[in-house]
Scaffold this motif. Sequence first.
Motif, PDB file in Angstrom:
ATOM      1  N   GLU A 121       0.846  -1.187   0.000  1.00 48.78           N
ATOM      2  CA  GLU A 121       0.000   0.000   0.000  1.00 48.78           C
ATOM      3  C   GLU A 121       0.888   1.246   0.000  1.00 48.78           C
ATOM      4  N   PRO A 122       0.448   2.335  -0.634  1.00 50.22           N
ATOM      5  CA  PRO A 122       1.291   3.542  -0.717  1.00 50.22           C
ATOM      6  C   PRO A 122       1.756   4.061   0.640  1.00 50.22           C
ATOM      7  N   ASP A 123       0.940   3.879   1.680  1.00 49.86           N
ATOM      8  CA  ASP A 123       1.305   4.392   3.003  1.00 49.86           C
ATOM      9  C   ASP A 123       1.747   3.288   3.955  1.00 49.86           C
ATOM     10  N   ALA A 124       2.148   2.141   3.421  1.00 48.58           N
ATOM     11  CA  ALA A 124       2.496   0.994   4.268  1.00 48.58           C
ATOM     12  C   ALA A 124       3.621   1.320   5.241  1.00 48.58           C
ATOM     13  N   LEU A 125       4.709   1.865   4.740  1.00 50.07           N
ATOM     14  CA  LEU A 125       5.843   2.174   5.613  1.00 50.07           C
ATOM     15  C   LEU A 125       5.505   3.292   6.596  1.00 50.07           C
ATOM     16  N   GLU A 126       4.711   4.232   6.146  1.00 51.34           N
ATOM     17  CA  GLU A 126       4.276   5.314   7.045  1.00 51.34           C
ATOM     18  C   GLU A 126       3.464   4.755   8.203  1.00 51.34           C
ATOM     19  N   GLN A 127       2.571   3.802   7.908  1.00 48.86           N
ATOM     20  CA  GLN A 127       1.749   3.193   8.952  1.00 48.86           C
ATOM     21  C   GLN A 127       2.608   2.417   9.947  1.00 48.86           C
ATOM     22  N   LEU A 128       3.572   1.663   9.464  1.00 53.31           N
ATOM     23  CA  LEU A 128       4.453   0.899  10.332  1.00 53.31           C
ATOM     24  C   LEU A 128       5.337   1.825  11.170  1.00 53.31           C
ATOM     25  N   TYR A 129       5.933   2.804  10.525  1.00 56.67           N
ATOM     26  CA  TYR A 129       6.881   3.694  11.193  1.00 56.67           C
ATOM     27  C   TYR A 129       6.215   4.518  12.293  1.00 56.67           C
ATOM     28  N   ALA A 130       4.937   4.804  12.126  1.00 60.22           N
ATOM     29  CA  ALA A 130       4.217   5.610  13.115  1.00 60.22           C
ATOM     30  C   ALA A 130       4.099   4.905  14.464  1.00 60.22           C
ATOM     31  N   LEU A 131       4.258   3.569  14.466  1.00 57.74           N
ATOM     32  CA  LEU A 131       4.106   2.797  15.713  1.00 57.74           C
ATOM     33  C   LEU A 131       5.430   2.238  16.225  1.00 57.74           C
ATOM     34  N   ARG A 132       6.537   2.831  15.832  1.00 54.46           N
ATOM     35  CA  ARG A 132       7.853   2.296  16.167  1.00 54.46           C
ATOM     36  C   ARG A 132       8.274   2.552  17.608  1.00 54.46           C
ATOM     37  N   GLU A 133       7.726   3.588  18.242  1.00 58.41           N
ATOM     38  CA  GLU A 133       8.183   3.958  19.580  1.00 58.41           C
ATOM     39  C   GLU A 133       7.841   2.867  20.598  1.00 58.41           C
ATOM     40  N   GLY A 134       8.827   2.491  21.409  1.00 56.81           N
ATOM     41  CA  GLY A 134       8.587   1.534  22.479  1.00 56.81           C
ATOM     42  C   GLY A 134       8.608   0.084  22.058  1.00 56.81           C
ATOM     43  N   THR A 135       9.119  -0.195  20.867  1.00 54.48           N
ATOM     44  CA  THR A 135       9.196  -1.588  20.409  1.00 54.48           C
ATOM     45  C   THR A 135      10.376  -1.746  19.459  1.00 54.48           C
ATOM     46  N   ASP A 136      10.692  -2.990  19.122  1.00 55.32           N
ATOM     47  CA  ASP A 136      11.738  -3.294  18.144  1.00 55.32           C
ATOM     48  C   ASP A 136      11.178  -3.869  16.859  1.00 55.32           C
ATOM     49  N   ILE A 137       9.889  -4.252  16.876  1.00 56.83           N
ATOM     50  CA  ILE A 137       9.249  -4.870  15.710  1.00 56.83           C
ATOM     51  C   ILE A 137       7.837  -4.322  15.570  1.00 56.83           C
ATOM     52  N   VAL A 138       7.490  -3.889  14.377  1.00 55.39           N
ATOM     53  CA  VAL A 138       6.123  -3.456  14.080  1.00 55.39           C
ATOM     54  C   VAL A 138       5.566  -4.414  13.029  1.00 55.39           C
ATOM     55  N   VAL A 139       4.387  -4.958  13.300  1.00 52.47           N
ATOM     56  CA  VAL A 139       3.808  -6.013  12.477  1.00 52.47           C
ATOM     57  C   VAL A 139       2.589  -5.493  11.718  1.00 52.47           C
ATOM     58  N   GLY A 140       2.634  -5.609  10.383  1.00 53.53           N
ATOM     59  CA  GLY A 140       1.458  -5.406   9.550  1.00 53.53           C
ATOM     60  C   GLY A 140       1.038  -6.749   8.977  1.00 53.53           C
ATOM     61  N   PHE A 141       0.140  -6.731   7.998  1.00 43.97           N
ATOM     62  CA  PHE A 141      -0.420  -8.008   7.551  1.00 43.97           C
ATOM     63  C   PHE A 141      -0.603  -8.054   6.039  1.00 43.97           C
ATOM     64  N   THR A 142      -0.544  -9.278   5.527  1.00 45.29           N
ATOM     65  CA  THR A 142      -0.938  -9.557   4.149  1.00 45.29           C
ATOM     66  C   THR A 142      -2.386 -10.043   4.112  1.00 45.29           C
TER      67      THR A 142
END
Length: 240
Positions: free
Chosen positions: A19-40
């Motif tokens: 998705e065009p905003d896939a990395l933006e969506q993941l990066y927005a939740l990076r604080e306080g973790t080492d892994i951000v999980v999205g889905f296929t």
Amino acid sequence: MTLAKAPWVTFSDDDDTMEPDALEQLYALREGTDIVVGFTVLPEQRMAPDATIDDCRRAQISGKGIPPMPWAKLYRRSLMTPDIFDFPREIDGEEDMIMNIRLIFKTQLPPHFVYRCIYHFRRNTASVSHTKKSSIRHEEAFYRALTASIPKDVLPHYLPQIVGLKLNGLFPIAYSNSGSVADKDQPYMRTLRDEAKACGYKLSMKERVVLKSRCKLLLKVTGFGELLRRFINYRLSSLR
């Protein structure tokens, strides 16, 4: 990976799309973790908001709640040490699952989740996932690497998830080579029965068949039925 310089990394196959905003969506939740999980494909069950790292490790091993693939995820680059990518030659096509299990045990922080389908596969019938053949020999090699990726002192704690994953891997073999699964005296099958008993694993009817039946026809029919169920569920979930 040694060439990566940014603090966060992601993975993508060259024949898939995001998705065009896939990395933006993941990066927005990076604080306080080492892994951000999205889905296929969205999972049937979501991780609880207060899920612990132990909960997430169980979900990663079983593949229930956290997908085993590296796609649609964001990883802190500092986790990506050389040992993460040191795979045995016998493993073909499931390195990503081993990688993710190693990573989830390397962090003490539960992942954060983006519950959106942000990554899209393009089905390629020539890919490893479509051409590799399941076998008991491959299962043995795979689970040697998997169990070696979990610290020995906590390995028994995750035995129910490992047993469930092992049973799950028997269904394709039961369909394609029922004779190998019917041989209950081979070491892999004996060990699996002992592990299921040791951790008090509650077998479903189909799991009981692949673990204990010696009837090749019953094994083949059970394997086919499970593979058909998975295919239908996948097609339905992709339409949601």
